[in-house]
Design an enzyme around this catalytic site. Structure first.
Site, PDB file in Angstrom:
ATOM      1  N   ASN A  25      13.782  -5.116  30.454  1.00  0.00           N
ATOM      2  CA  ASN A  25      13.668  -6.196  31.521  1.00  0.00           C
ATOM      3  C   ASN A  25      15.184  -6.184  31.855  1.00  0.00           C
ATOM      4  O   ASN A  25      16.177  -5.793  31.285  1.00  0.00           O
ATOM      5  CB  ASN A  25      12.987  -7.497  31.241  1.00  0.00           C
ATOM      6  CG  ASN A  25      13.821  -7.999  29.830  1.00  0.00           C
ATOM      7  OD1 ASN A  25      14.893  -8.214  29.762  1.00  0.00           O
ATOM      8  ND2 ASN A  25      12.922  -8.226  28.656  1.00  0.00           N
ATOM      9  N   GLY A  33       6.040  -5.169  24.972  1.00  0.00           N
ATOM     10  CA  GLY A  33       5.692  -3.635  25.321  1.00  0.00           C
ATOM     11  C   GLY A  33       6.895  -2.660  24.805  1.00  0.00           C
ATOM     12  O   GLY A  33       7.253  -2.821  23.426  1.00  0.00           O
ATOM     13  N   VAL A  34       7.269  -1.789  25.353  1.00  0.00           N
ATOM     14  CA  VAL A  34       8.008  -0.747  25.031  1.00  0.00           C
ATOM     15  C   VAL A  34       9.381  -1.454  24.706  1.00  0.00           C
ATOM     16  O   VAL A  34      10.045  -1.027  23.795  1.00  0.00           O
ATOM     17  CB  VAL A  34       8.305   0.300  26.085  1.00  0.00           C
ATOM     18  CG1 VAL A  34       9.303   1.216  25.756  1.00  0.00           C
ATOM     19  CG2 VAL A  34       7.069   1.272  26.195  1.00  0.00           C
ATOM     20  N   ASP A  35       9.946  -2.073  25.553  1.00  0.00           N
ATOM     21  CA  ASP A  35      11.133  -2.973  25.242  1.00  0.00           C
ATOM     22  C   ASP A  35      11.385  -3.705  23.900  1.00  0.00           C
ATOM     23  O   ASP A  35      12.222  -3.660  22.922  1.00  0.00           O
ATOM     24  CB  ASP A  35      11.484  -3.974  26.545  1.00  0.00           C
ATOM     25  CG  ASP A  35      13.034  -4.488  26.602  1.00  0.00           C
ATOM     26  OD1 ASP A  35      13.665  -3.736  25.802  1.00  0.00           O
ATOM     27  OD2 ASP A  35      12.971  -5.369  26.959  1.00  0.00           O
ATOM     28  N   SER A 123       7.184   0.690  33.984  1.00  0.00           N
ATOM     29  CA  SER A 123       6.518  -0.069  34.891  1.00  0.00           C
ATOM     30  C   SER A 123       4.950  -0.402  34.894  1.00  0.00           C
ATOM     31  O   SER A 123       4.288  -0.962  35.612  1.00  0.00           O
ATOM     32  CB  SER A 123       6.945   0.090  36.383  1.00  0.00           C
ATOM     33  OG  SER A 123       8.234  -0.371  36.621  1.00  0.00           O
ATOM     34  N   THR A 124       4.279   0.427  33.846  1.00  0.00           N
ATOM     35  CA  THR A 124       2.873   0.701  33.707  1.00  0.00           C
ATOM     36  C   THR A 124       2.176  -0.513  32.982  1.00  0.00           C
ATOM     37  O   THR A 124       0.986  -0.636  33.052  1.00  0.00           O
ATOM     38  CB  THR A 124       2.357   1.849  33.436  1.00  0.00           C
ATOM     39  OG1 THR A 124       2.762   2.283  32.431  1.00  0.00           O
ATOM     40  CG2 THR A 124       2.858   2.977  34.350  1.00  0.00           C
ATOM     41  N   GLY A 125       3.021  -1.112  32.250  1.00  0.00           N
ATOM     42  CA  GLY A 125       2.531  -2.260  31.429  1.00  0.00           C
ATOM     43  C   GLY A 125       2.385  -3.595  31.923  1.00  0.00           C
ATOM     44  O   GLY A 125       1.618  -3.587  33.002  1.00  0.00           O
TER      45      GLY A 125
END
Length: 177
Positions: A25, A33-35, A123-125
């Site tokens: 972000n 999420g991934v972050d 951007s898919t989450g």
């Protein structure tokens, strides 16, 4: 030598690569999420490096579509490349920003001398980008970048968390149009 473009179903934070791309972000200070996973598994060195970036060049945060590198902390990589994907919109075409995330991440990776780069499905989450469209943009952008600089990388890998994401990227990879 032309770089291989590959797909793996799994956990990005478990990948061995010169550079892992984090779907960050704009705050660069971790999130979900991934972050969140990158920050949790990578440890406090990543957060410290991100705080230093915020204190210097990115006081207002990293702009959408841009990329910046930090240490990878405890991850099996040399670097984490943080990029901020766009939030999907039904009323505004933001696909150029999503493509920019991939292009800029590869540009930063090449500057670091990274030969292997692992991407998530940016951007898919929580940013709700439709998987098939995100996969088409990601694969197309990376293919174009690799064609323009065929000797920069040995492998660029998309690491997809589940079968649905893997399937979307597999279809995009199979599409030569």
């Amino acid at each position: 030598m032309t770089a291989r473009l590959t797909l793996v179903q799994g956990d990005l934070t478990r990948q061995h690569a010169d550079a892992l791309v984090n779907a960050a972000n704009s705050s660069l200070l971790g999130g979900g999420g991934v972050d969140g996973a990158v920050h949790r598994h990578g440890g406090p060195d990543i957060l410290a490096a991100c705080r230093a970036l915020r204190a210097s060049r990115y006081g207002r945060g990293l702009p959408t579509g841009q990329a910046v590198a930090t240490t990878a902390g405890r991850l099996a990589a040399d670097h984490v490349i943080h990029t901020v994907g766009p939030v999907w919109s039904a009323t505004e075409d933001r696909s150029a920003l999503l493509a920019s995330c991939h292009r800029e991440s590869l540009r930063v990776a090449a500057g670091l001398g990274a030969r292997t780069v692992a991407f998530p499905a940016i951007s898919t989450g929580v940013y709700r980008w439709p998987l098939d469209d995100a996969a088409r943009i990601a694969v197309g952008t990376v293919r174009d970048a690799l064609a323009a600089a065929p000797d920069d990388f040995d492998e660029v890998r998309f690491v997809l968390f589940d079968e649905t994401a893997y399937g979307a990227f597999e279809r995009a990879l199979a599409d030569r149009g």
